[in-house]
Design a protein around this motif. Structure first.
Motif: not given
Lengths: 125, 125
Positions: A22-30, A32, A34
């Motif tokens: 979950v952490l990894q995926v949310i970091d990816d979103t940031f 993209a 952020g």
DNA sequence: CAGTATCCCAACTGATACTG
DNA sequence: CAGTATCAGTTGGGATACTG
């Protein structure tokens, strides 16, 4: 008598996917969307398409170098198209959102919702 | 024959609030949970409460200075409580999520959803 | 243990000038 | 117009050492 606090939806998703995932995926979103400018550019393009210099003026303080980099990055991620009209001289370049970027709508809406709620909370006290 | 592309939900919200206002609110949201560590800390605390040094070890490479700053910031925004147990020596400090931080659940879920979808898209091509 | 203080470095930004 | 090149300034974060 229910001793256990009800779990929020996000906690359930964490159990489903695993915390690190979950952490990894949310970091990816940031990564993209952020940074200082990406969302500003996307929102400007939600309104309408813009040429390079129009976009620069609309955004205010962004330098050509930074805008150029951001646009390349957004294009790589599939958010925007760079549309060249070679029939004019000099060529006219228009940047426009792709259909794919509409998938950001639910996310942007939640960012808006939370921000509005948080603002009310801050002002309320 | 419908000539007009259907508007996505976010576009409607933009018309409702105004473009600049939406931008400002979303920037505030980024400011509240953005950066390298805030979401990581929040997610770690969704799992359970941690003491300062436990949290530092759990997060991996964060320095004490940065962790300290982030925790103060998160506390200011109402996401976490700093809970001091003075009965021990040295005092024991536990950080825990507030109820307020559960309001982040829909936002984090959308970040997760979008990230998962985007990952599939990247891999798919 | 729970932090603070200090120093240092890499990365990002902005400004300005320049080019096809 | 649509960028690129170069340089200078700021900032955020890491490493290490230190304190009550």
């Amino acid at each position: 008598l229910n001793m256990e606090k009800e779990k929020c939806e996000f906690t359930k998703r964490m159990e489903e996917h695993g915390c690190n995932s979950v952490l990894q995926v949310i970091d990816d979103t940031f990564y993209a969307i952020g940074g200082k400018w990406k969302v500003q550019i996307i929102i400007a393009l939600f309104k309408q398409s813009w040429r390079f210099n129009e976009l620069q003026r609309t955004l205010g303080k962004i330098s050509a170098r930074v805008l150029s980099n951001e646009l390349k990055n957004l294009e790589l991620n599939g958010f925007i198209n760079r549309n060249v009209d070679a029939s004019t001289t000099p060529v006219m370049v228009k940047y426009e959102l792709t259909n794919y970027s509409e998938a950001l709508s639910p996310l942007l809406i939640e960012m808006l919702n939370w921000g509005l709620m948080h603002r009310d909370k801050i002002k309320g006290k």
